[in-house]
Motif scaffolding. Structure first.
Motif, PDB file in Angstrom:
ATOM      1  N   LEU A 136       0.830  -1.215   0.000  1.00 36.30           N
ATOM      2  CA  LEU A 136       0.000   0.000   0.000  1.00 36.30           C
ATOM      3  C   LEU A 136       0.856   1.252   0.000  1.00 36.30           C
ATOM      4  N   THR A 137       2.107   1.093   0.345  1.00 33.51           N
ATOM      5  CA  THR A 137       2.918   2.269   0.683  1.00 33.51           C
ATOM      6  C   THR A 137       4.170   2.395  -0.181  1.00 33.51           C
ATOM      7  N   GLY A 138       4.174   1.759  -1.313  1.00 32.72           N
ATOM      8  CA  GLY A 138       5.328   1.881  -2.206  1.00 32.72           C
ATOM      9  C   GLY A 138       6.596   1.282  -1.614  1.00 32.72           C
ATOM     10  N   GLY A 139       6.458   0.295  -0.745  1.00 35.36           N
ATOM     11  CA  GLY A 139       7.646  -0.379  -0.220  1.00 35.36           C
ATOM     12  C   GLY A 139       8.330   0.358   0.915  1.00 35.36           C
ATOM     13  N   ILE A 140       7.665   1.365   1.473  1.00 39.46           N
ATOM     14  CA  ILE A 140       8.218   2.054   2.647  1.00 39.46           C
ATOM     15  C   ILE A 140       7.365   1.655   3.844  1.00 39.46           C
ATOM     16  N   CYS A 141       7.994   1.169   4.894  1.00 39.55           N
ATOM     17  CA  CYS A 141       7.239   0.604   6.015  1.00 39.55           C
ATOM     18  C   CYS A 141       6.607   1.703   6.872  1.00 39.55           C
ATOM     19  N   PRO A 142       5.276   1.771   6.937  1.00 41.75           N
ATOM     20  CA  PRO A 142       4.637   2.827   7.718  1.00 41.75           C
ATOM     21  C   PRO A 142       4.755   2.569   9.223  1.00 41.75           C
ATOM     22  N   ILE A 143       5.001   1.325   9.586  1.00 48.93           N
ATOM     23  CA  ILE A 143       5.081   0.999  11.014  1.00 48.93           C
ATOM     24  C   ILE A 143       6.376   1.558  11.613  1.00 48.93           C
ATOM     25  N   THR A 144       7.459   1.476  10.842  1.00 51.94           N
ATOM     26  CA  THR A 144       8.734   1.946  11.388  1.00 51.94           C
ATOM     27  C   THR A 144       9.124   3.338  10.872  1.00 51.94           C
ATOM     28  N   ALA A 145       8.592   3.765   9.726  1.00 53.58           N
ATOM     29  CA  ALA A 145       9.001   5.067   9.179  1.00 53.58           C
ATOM     30  C   ALA A 145       8.138   6.204   9.708  1.00 53.58           C
ATOM     31  N   CYS A 146       7.026   5.876  10.366  1.00 47.25           N
ATOM     32  CA  CYS A 146       6.143   6.891  10.934  1.00 47.25           C
ATOM     33  C   CYS A 146       6.179   6.753  12.455  1.00 47.25           C
ATOM     34  N   SER A 147       6.381   7.868  13.129  1.00 48.40           N
ATOM     35  CA  SER A 147       6.538   7.830  14.592  1.00 48.40           C
ATOM     36  C   SER A 147       5.290   7.311  15.292  1.00 48.40           C
ATOM     37  N   LYS A 148       4.130   7.459  14.636  1.00 50.16           N
ATOM     38  CA  LYS A 148       2.901   6.961  15.251  1.00 50.16           C
ATOM     39  C   LYS A 148       2.473   5.637  14.623  1.00 50.16           C
ATOM     40  N   SER A 149       3.283   5.095  13.732  1.00 52.99           N
ATOM     41  CA  SER A 149       2.948   3.854  13.017  1.00 52.99           C
ATOM     42  C   SER A 149       1.556   3.937  12.393  1.00 52.99           C
ATOM     43  N   LEU A 150       1.264   5.075  11.765  1.00 47.33           N
ATOM     44  CA  LEU A 150      -0.063   5.248  11.168  1.00 47.33           C
ATOM     45  C   LEU A 150      -0.174   4.417   9.891  1.00 47.33           C
ATOM     46  N   VAL A 151      -1.354   3.877   9.634  1.00 45.68           N
ATOM     47  CA  VAL A 151      -1.527   3.036   8.446  1.00 45.68           C
ATOM     48  C   VAL A 151      -2.569   3.593   7.471  1.00 45.68           C
ATOM     49  N   ASN A 152      -3.075   4.795   7.735  1.00 46.14           N
ATOM     50  CA  ASN A 152      -4.068   5.376   6.825  1.00 46.14           C
ATOM     51  C   ASN A 152      -3.651   6.713   6.238  1.00 46.14           C
ATOM     52  N   GLY A 153      -2.400   7.095   6.417  1.00 45.69           N
ATOM     53  CA  GLY A 153      -1.952   8.353   5.835  1.00 45.69           C
ATOM     54  C   GLY A 153      -1.327   9.272   6.867  1.00 45.69           C
ATOM     55  N   GLN A 154      -0.903  10.451   6.358  1.00 45.61           N
ATOM     56  CA  GLN A 154      -0.129  11.389   7.172  1.00 45.61           C
ATOM     57  C   GLN A 154      -0.964  12.045   8.268  1.00 45.61           C
ATOM     58  N   CYS A 155      -0.363  12.280   9.412  1.00 43.49           N
ATOM     59  CA  CYS A 155      -1.033  13.074  10.441  1.00 43.49           C
ATOM     60  C   CYS A 155      -0.842  14.548  10.111  1.00 43.49           C
TER      61      CYS A 155
END
Ligand code: SF4
Ligand code: SF4
Lengths: 207, 292
Positions: A136-155
């Motif tokens: 879903l994310t172009g191969g960039i891990c949202p769990i580790t690359a986002c401080s809040k581990s968001l899975v639905n988009g940017q805060c």
């Protein structure tokens, strides 16, 4: 330890497109890999005539080594629209970063098991969340690359493209946005159903 | 009353926000809101804003409602998991609080309890989806609710001046998909940029309330430019505030600036959301000057 499990065949089929180059990582000793299911699925794809090559190796998380051992397969990779990676989340991220213009698809979900965590290079990180979001994310891990581990988009907290929590870190969702836009695949994210994390991954592994 | 009914009637909906104190004496807050904010449609009550611990949003909303105001219950995902959020949404509806605003929330590290566990079990999108499920009579696990389901006006936020405006629009699209009925924006100081944003956002067909802060002085603006995500005050406005310190201090310059922004943006949006930041007393004046 980690354990990788194959995503459902339909899920993988929905994520790939065109010709496919298959990369298997039989990995480090700390990982359990679903070899037979992977082989069976790859045989299906091969029978359909869409596979440009299959390469099985180990430690694809080591990008220097990987770029060397993939050289003989350059033509097969070039000919493919999708690189389908059977590995843990770190492996998929390494390949996605190495081929920024290609559709790199994760075929597996990565779960945590007690014990050693295998080789984790510094650049990419996988928290073994059990429901790999990389497709879903172009191969960039949202769990580790986002401080809040968001899975639905940017805060709303990113400032100058940097994360609200750590201004020295680029906002993971800014990176995902740029990557998907560059791939022309932003709709993969915007049209995806609402994502809910599943924290009961122990149950999933023991199923 | 759900504010969606007013949007549907084509009304220009004006809201403002207040923050509960760190303490149990809410009388002052409610009195002030009654005195200065009775002329507007509804009052947002923030949820541990900036990750600083405050008295319960829901309790404050209930007191606001008792006092005859229409509260908007802000819920963030930082402090509660999906069970707690659902039970609070149902609790709000049980109290007749039907206007909600769903936010992800600032990280715990930004506030006064930096060692607290950041929850983020849900996020703004999945919280909106959760509220939509409750409205259909089911909880997030698919269990049926007992009796008539709640009905909400489900709000969300968007940051139109963000340097990541594309990512913000992508998220806005997902919020609409998850059931957002209306949007409030982060504070806007550059009307042209807001109008550009609205050109792109209008495709979603949801009412958008322009976010406005009454700027107090040049220092505040410089601080926001450095530290507040999605906020940018242009230099000429900072100069305007700095030119006559007494006028700025009395709030005259700030109210003039805010009124100007409202007038410029009004044709392009469906409402106004005022973040008075302690200057609630200036809201009636601002409304008058903006012609509302
Ligand atoms: S989304 Fe991230 S944490 Fe989850 S399995 Fe994929 S790489 Fe690992
Ligand atoms: S600023 Fe970006 S990386 Fe940081 S928490 Fe928000 S979305 Fe995640």
């Amino acid at each position: 330890m980690l354990i990788t499990e194959l995503k459902a065949n339909e899920v993988i089929r929905a994520a790939i497109s065109g010709k496919v180059f298959v990369l298997n990582c039989h990995g480090c000793r700390e990982i359990r890999f679903p070899e037979h299911e992977a082989d069976a699925f790859q045989a299906e794809l091969t029978a359909e005539g869409i596979v440009t090559g299959i390469f099985t190796t180990e430690y694809i998380c080591n990008d220097e080594n990987l770029s060397v051992i993939l050289q003989p397969h350059a033509a097969a990779i070039q000919a493919a629209d999708t690189i389908l990676v059977f590995s843990c989340g770190v492996g998929v991220q390494t390949v996605a970063a190495m081929y920024p213009g290609k559709r790199v698809v994760a075929a597996c979900d990565t779960y945590a098991l007690p014990g050693f965590q295998g080789v984790t290079p510094l650049e990419h990180d996988c928290k073994q969340c059990g429901e790999c979001y990389l497709n879903l994310t172009g191969g960039i891990c949202p769990i580790t690359a986002c401080s809040k581990s968001l899975v639905n988009g940017q805060c709303g907290g990113a400032k100058n493209g940097m994360c609200e929590v750590d201004p020295s870190m680029e906002c993971g969702w800014e990176r995902i946005q740029k990557k998907l836009t560059a791939l022309g695949r932003l709709d993969v994210l915007t049209k995806a159903p609402v994502q809910l994390r599943n924290y009961a991954t122990d149950d999933l592994v023991n199923k | 009353m759900r504010i969606t009914e007013l949007f549907d009637n084509g009304e220009f909906v004006v809201t403002a926000e207040v923050g509960p104190p760190k303490g149990i004496h809410l009388g002052h807050l409610v009195e002030e809101a009654k005195e200065h904010l009775s002329g507007i449609t509804a009052v947002n009550v923030t949820d541990n804003q900036s990750s600083v611990m405050r008295t319960s949003t829901l309790a404050t909303c209930a007191m606001m409602k008792q006092a005859g105001l229409t509260p908007i219950y802000q819920a963030t995902c930082r402090d509660r998991n999906r069970l707690a959020l659902q039970s609070d949404l149902l609790g709000a509806a049980a109290l007749g609080i039907e206007n909600i605003l769903c936010l992800t929330g600032d990280h715990t590290k930004m506030g006064d309890h930096p060692g607290a566990k950041p929850v983020f079990d849900l996020d703004s999108v999945s919280l909106l989806y959760t509220a939509s499920q409750l409205e259909k009579g089911y909880d997030l696990a698919g269990n049926e609710l007992v009796g008539e389901p709640p009905k909400f006006a489900k709000g969300a936020v968007v940051s139109p001046i963000s340097d990541s405006v594309d990512a913000q629009l992508a998220k806005m699209e997902r919020k609409v998909m998850a059931g957002a009925d209306y949007f409030q924006t982060q504070a806007v100081f550059e009307s042209e940029k807001f109008i550009e944003f609205m050109e792109r956002a209008k495709q979603f067909g949801k009412p958008v309330q322009l976010g406005v802060i009454i700027p107090k002085n040049a220092g505040m603006c410089k601080f926001m430019n450095r530290n507040v995500a999605g906020v940018h005050v242009p230099q000429y406005m900072i100069d305007e505030l700095a030119a006559d310190k007494e006028r700025a201090k009395a709030g005259i310059t700030g109210v003039e600036i805010a009124a100007r922004i409202i007038k410029e943006c009004r044709p392009y949006c469906q409402g106004l959301h005022i973040m008075a930041l302690g200057w609630e007393a200036k809201v009636p004046e601002l409304m008058k000057l903006a012609g509302l």
